[in-house]
Scaffold this motif. Structure first.
Motif, PDB file in Angstrom:
ATOM      1  N   ILE A 120      36.271  48.122  47.713  1.00  0.00           N
ATOM      2  CA  ILE A 120      36.611  49.546  47.949  1.00  0.00           C
ATOM      3  C   ILE A 120      36.515  50.373  46.659  1.00  0.00           C
ATOM      4  CG2 ILE A 120      39.142  49.515  47.588  1.00  0.00           C
ATOM      5  CD1 ILE A 120      39.369  51.108  50.254  1.00  0.00           C
ATOM      6  N   GLU A 121      35.826  49.826  45.642  1.00  0.00           N
ATOM      7  CA  GLU A 121      35.798  50.528  44.348  1.00  0.00           C
ATOM      8  C   GLU A 121      34.707  51.584  44.244  1.00  0.00           C
ATOM      9  OE1 GLU A 121      38.396  49.957  42.376  1.00  0.00           O
ATOM     10  OE2 GLU A 121      38.905  48.537  43.959  1.00  0.00           O
ATOM     11  N   HIS A 122      34.994  52.568  43.395  1.00  0.00           N
ATOM     12  CA  HIS A 122      33.974  53.488  42.868  1.00  0.00           C
ATOM     13  C   HIS A 122      33.020  52.644  42.007  1.00  0.00           C
ATOM     14  CE1 HIS A 122      32.471  56.703  40.183  1.00  0.00           C
ATOM     15  NE2 HIS A 122      32.871  57.570  41.094  1.00  0.00           N
ATOM     16  N   HIS A 123      31.761  53.048  41.912  1.00  0.00           N
ATOM     17  CA  HIS A 123      30.793  52.286  41.113  1.00  0.00           C
ATOM     18  C   HIS A 123      31.290  52.041  39.681  1.00  0.00           C
ATOM     19  CE1 HIS A 123      27.415  53.853  43.955  1.00  0.00           C
ATOM     20  NE2 HIS A 123      28.131  52.899  44.497  1.00  0.00           N
ATOM     21  N   SER A 124      32.097  52.981  39.174  1.00  0.00           N
ATOM     22  CA  SER A 124      32.547  52.820  37.781  1.00  0.00           C
ATOM     23  C   SER A 124      33.568  51.703  37.642  1.00  0.00           C
ATOM     24  CB  SER A 124      33.111  54.133  37.240  1.00  0.00           C
ATOM     25  OG  SER A 124      34.261  54.480  37.951  1.00  0.00           O
ATOM     26  N   ASN A 125      34.051  51.167  38.751  1.00  0.00           N
ATOM     27  CA  ASN A 125      34.928  49.997  38.651  1.00  0.00           C
ATOM     28  C   ASN A 125      34.232  48.748  39.208  1.00  0.00           C
ATOM     29  OD1 ASN A 125      37.305  48.891  37.667  1.00  0.00           O
ATOM     30  ND2 ASN A 125      38.408  49.142  39.604  1.00  0.00           N
ATOM     31  N   ILE A 126      32.906  48.805  39.260  1.00  0.00           N
ATOM     32  CA  ILE A 126      32.104  47.635  39.649  1.00  0.00           C
ATOM     33  C   ILE A 126      31.068  47.347  38.565  1.00  0.00           C
ATOM     34  CG2 ILE A 126      30.408  46.722  41.304  1.00  0.00           C
ATOM     35  CD1 ILE A 126      31.789  48.341  43.499  1.00  0.00           C
ATOM     36  N   LYS A 165      40.783  36.267  34.574  1.00  0.00           N
ATOM     37  CA  LYS A 165      41.308  36.959  33.393  1.00  0.00           C
ATOM     38  C   LYS A 165      41.761  38.372  33.723  1.00  0.00           C
ATOM     39  CE  LYS A 165      40.917  33.757  30.300  1.00  0.00           C
ATOM     40  NZ  LYS A 165      40.846  32.650  31.212  1.00  0.00           N
ATOM     41  N   LEU A 166      41.115  38.961  34.746  1.00  0.00           N
ATOM     42  CA  LEU A 166      41.421  40.358  35.054  1.00  0.00           C
ATOM     43  C   LEU A 166      41.235  40.613  36.543  1.00  0.00           C
ATOM     44  CD1 LEU A 166      41.840  43.258  33.577  1.00  0.00           C
ATOM     45  CD2 LEU A 166      39.445  43.581  34.123  1.00  0.00           C
ATOM     46  N   VAL A 167      42.169  41.370  37.111  1.00  0.00           N
ATOM     47  CA  VAL A 167      42.022  41.856  38.485  1.00  0.00           C
ATOM     48  C   VAL A 167      42.039  43.374  38.397  1.00  0.00           C
ATOM     49  CG1 VAL A 167      43.025  41.931  40.801  1.00  0.00           C
ATOM     50  CG2 VAL A 167      43.208  39.846  39.428  1.00  0.00           C
ATOM     51  N   THR A 168      41.107  44.032  39.097  1.00  0.00           N
ATOM     52  CA  THR A 168      41.035  45.482  39.002  1.00  0.00           C
ATOM     53  C   THR A 168      40.857  46.110  40.377  1.00  0.00           C
ATOM     54  OG1 THR A 168      39.846  47.334  38.038  1.00  0.00           O
ATOM     55  CG2 THR A 168      38.566  45.317  38.369  1.00  0.00           C
ATOM     56  N   VAL A 169      41.523  47.242  40.576  1.00  0.00           N
ATOM     57  CA  VAL A 169      41.504  47.896  41.897  1.00  0.00           C
ATOM     58  C   VAL A 169      41.875  49.359  41.707  1.00  0.00           C
ATOM     59  CG1 VAL A 169      43.924  47.246  42.350  1.00  0.00           C
ATOM     60  CG2 VAL A 169      42.427  47.773  44.274  1.00  0.00           C
ATOM     61  N   ASN A 170      41.373  50.210  42.609  1.00  0.00           N
ATOM     62  CA  ASN A 170      41.839  51.597  42.543  1.00  0.00           C
ATOM     63  C   ASN A 170      43.116  51.762  43.358  1.00  0.00           C
ATOM     64  OD1 ASN A 170      41.063  52.478  45.301  1.00  0.00           O
ATOM     65  ND2 ASN A 170      38.968  52.304  44.558  1.00  0.00           N
ATOM     66  N   GLN A 171      43.946  52.698  42.928  1.00  0.00           N
ATOM     67  CA  GLN A 171      45.212  52.921  43.645  1.00  0.00           C
ATOM     68  C   GLN A 171      44.950  53.679  44.939  1.00  0.00           C
ATOM     69  OE1 GLN A 171      48.279  54.799  41.277  1.00  0.00           O
ATOM     70  NE2 GLN A 171      49.884  54.198  42.720  1.00  0.00           N
ATOM     71  N   ILE A 172      44.030  54.655  44.865  1.00  0.00           N
ATOM     72  CA  ILE A 172      43.604  55.380  46.063  1.00  0.00           C
ATOM     73  C   ILE A 172      42.080  55.452  46.029  1.00  0.00           C
ATOM     74  CG2 ILE A 172      43.629  57.594  47.276  1.00  0.00           C
ATOM     75  CD1 ILE A 172      46.461  58.034  46.333  1.00  0.00           C
ATOM     76  N   SER A 173      41.470  55.131  47.171  1.00  0.00           N
ATOM     77  CA  SER A 173      40.010  55.134  47.244  1.00  0.00           C
ATOM     78  C   SER A 173      39.474  56.561  47.274  1.00  0.00           C
ATOM     79  CB  SER A 173      39.568  54.396  48.510  1.00  0.00           C
ATOM     80  OG  SER A 173      38.295  54.860  48.920  1.00  0.00           O
ATOM     81  N   HIS A 364      29.569  58.848  47.828  1.00  0.00           N
ATOM     82  CA  HIS A 364      30.736  59.032  46.957  1.00  0.00           C
ATOM     83  C   HIS A 364      30.808  57.963  45.866  1.00  0.00           C
ATOM     84  CE1 HIS A 364      31.702  61.680  50.231  1.00  0.00           C
ATOM     85  NE2 HIS A 364      31.867  60.670  51.071  1.00  0.00           N
ATOM     86  N   CYS A 365      29.642  57.550  45.350  1.00  0.00           N
ATOM     87  CA  CYS A 365      29.604  56.505  44.308  1.00  0.00           C
ATOM     88  C   CYS A 365      30.349  55.255  44.757  1.00  0.00           C
ATOM     89  CB  CYS A 365      30.185  56.992  42.990  1.00  0.00           C
ATOM     90  SG  CYS A 365      29.256  58.320  42.262  1.00  0.00           S
ATOM     91  N   ALA A 366      30.210  54.920  46.031  1.00  0.00           N
ATOM     92  CA  ALA A 366      30.896  53.732  46.561  1.00  0.00           C
ATOM     93  C   ALA A 366      29.980  53.094  47.612  1.00  0.00           C
ATOM     94  CB  ALA A 366      32.246  54.120  47.144  1.00  0.00           C
ATOM     95  N   GLN A 367      28.794  52.708  47.193  1.00  0.00           N
ATOM     96  CA  GLN A 367      27.806  52.187  48.147  1.00  0.00           C
ATOM     97  C   GLN A 367      28.274  50.930  48.888  1.00  0.00           C
ATOM     98  OE1 GLN A 367      24.039  51.939  46.080  1.00  0.00           O
ATOM     99  NE2 GLN A 367      23.748  54.143  46.165  1.00  0.00           N
ATOM    100  N   PRO A 368      29.008  50.004  48.216  1.00  0.00           N
ATOM    101  CA  PRO A 368      29.447  48.830  48.981  1.00  0.00           C
ATOM    102  C   PRO A 368      30.300  49.195  50.206  1.00  0.00           C
ATOM    103  CG  PRO A 368      29.591  48.368  46.652  1.00  0.00           C
ATOM    104  CD  PRO A 368      29.247  49.830  46.776  1.00  0.00           C
ATOM    105  N   ILE A 369      31.107  50.257  50.107  1.00  0.00           N
ATOM    106  CA  ILE A 369      31.922  50.653  51.276  1.00  0.00           C
ATOM    107  C   ILE A 369      31.007  51.158  52.392  1.00  0.00           C
ATOM    108  CG2 ILE A 369      33.766  52.158  52.134  1.00  0.00           C
ATOM    109  CD1 ILE A 369      34.766  52.490  49.314  1.00  0.00           C
TER     110      ILE A 369
END
Ligand code: PMP
Length: 407
Positions: A120-126, A165-173, A364-369
């Motif tokens: 559910i990430e923006h491309h900048s978090n992928i 080592k790291l888990v990353t996620v957006n708080q609101i999509s 919306h820069c979220a092609q995987p969604i």
């Protein structure tokens, strides 16, 4: 509570303009918010009275500009309840903040280490994590979405290993407006010994954030989505973690001493702030926070939640409309499509624009969604404190017109 919507609207000069012969209805705040007059005035005030480079001047206005920028850092610290002002790093925005962390982790990660992001990430978090993994031989894993747009957090248990080592996620999509269960994700990741990075780009304008309560290791956001100028952003990181990481860019400001054969580095926050910063933007960040604080983030949250509920209710009355993430907790934005053969989201966006209504269409820069839902994109309406139900009624009238024209 002092929530006078007409007074709030009167503070946004751009709302006086017309677009295509109609008063502007701005519902693209997730892309960037409009700026209130006090922010615009603060920009002018800075250049008229205080423009000077910071941190290096003995002269008065340089010192004044430095004090103003450091006051702004303190204001941001207070706004997100960080423990120390030096845990607040000024950046260009969310994208730069995430890239900064991904870049410095090149020196920390080893082949076989793992990073977990989500579908559910923006491309900048992928993309920065893909680049980091390419460089280091680390592996990127994803928490998947279910058919409703909910993150399958229960799968995190199997994804986490001793190599994570790291888990990353957006708080609101940004694409769906869905609120993700970050508290649960943070707790699970910490249990497994991993750091957690939260992309707060879409939550910080709409919800109260307390980084100590969340216990996030990194919390990253943009200024321009919360009434501050473009080119501003914040990377919050826990002191003990930031201290362990190597610097980002090399150059002025981030050093202690420079020799011909080596250099020693400054402490926090300057270690991560090489070069002349966006002085005006960083200073005016403080004014944007003052604007939010004057209204109260809880009041903003409540008002915008009503707008999301009302939009969902009105759109649900139209049988041609599909709303994504409809059954999930959402904030700030509503994402939908017309279920009509051959109709693209941009067709709807163009008809709304003719009525002066600014919405965002596309992936919306979220092609995987989008791939997950098997669609090219959506129409997204996203709110700020100045939006009203009357504006939503006009947007709904525009959607009805689009159904008539395109159906
Ligand atoms: N993450 C999310 C969730 C976003 O909504 C955005 C902006 N659309 C970004 C990251 C990137 O922010 P910026 O373009 O300000 O760097």
């Amino acid at each position: 509570m002092n929530f006078d919507i007409q007074h709030i609207r009167s503070q946004f000069p751009i709302l006086n303009r017309e677009v295509n012969g109609n008063p502007l209805i701005y519902m693209d705040n997730a892309a960037t918010s409009q700026k209130p007059k006090m922010v615009l005035d603060a920009i002018e005030n800075y250049y008229e009275k205080f423009n000077a480079n910071v941190h290096r001047g003995i002269h008065t206005i340089s010192q004044e500009a430095t004090v103003m920028m450091e006051n702004a850092r303190e204001k941001v610290r207070n706004f997100i309840n960080a423990k120390h002002a030096h845990e607040i790093i000024f950046t260009k925005g969310t994208t730069e903040g995430i890239n900064l962390v991904a870049h410095v982790l090149r020196e920390v990660l080893k082949p076989g280490d793992e990073i977990i992001t989500t579908e559910i990430e923006h491309h900048s978090n992928i993309v920065p994590w893909q680049m980091l993994c390419e460089r280091t031989g680390a592996k990127l894993k994803y928490i998947p979405l279910d058919e409703n747009g909910r993150l399958q957090v229960e799968k995190l248990d199997e994804l986490l290993t001793e190599k994570t080592k790291l888990v990353t996620v957006n708080q609101i999509s940004n694409a769906l407006g869905v609120i993700n269960p970050i508290e649960e994700i943070i707790a699970k990741a910490h249990q497994a010994g991993a750091w957690v990075l939260i992309d707060g780009a879409q939550s910080i304008p709409h919800t109260k954030v307390d980084v100590q309560e969340l216990d996030a290791d990194f919390f990253i956001f943009s200024g321009h989505k919360m009434y501050a100028p473009t080119g501003t952003g914040i990377l919050y990181g826990k002191e003990e973690i930031l201290n362990k990481l190597p610097p980002f860019h090399g150059g002025g400001e981030m050093i202690k001493e420079v020799w011909m054969d080596h250099s020693t580095y400054a402490g926090l926050p300057f270690k991560f702030e090489a070069g002349t910063p966006h002085i005006e933007g960083n200073i005016v960040f403080e004014t944007a926070i003052d604007f939010i604080n004057e209204i109260g983030i809880e009041n903003i949250h409540q008002h915008e939640n009503h707008l999301v509920e009302y939009t969902t209710e009105k759109l649900s009355e139209l049988e041609e409309v599909i709303i994504y993430g409809k059954t999930l907790p959402r904030s700030g934005a509503v994402s939908f499509n017309l279920n009509l053969q051959g109709v693209h989201p941009s067709d709807v966006g163009m008809i709304l624009d003719k009525k002066g209504i600014a919405v965002r269409t596309g992936h919306h820069c979220a092609q995987p969604i989008m791939r997950h839902f098997g669609i090219p994109g959506t129409v997204r309406v996203s709110f700020a404190v100045f939006n009203t139900k009357v504006e939503i009624d006009q947007m709904i009238a525009g959607v009805k017109l689009a159904i008539k024209m395109l159906g």
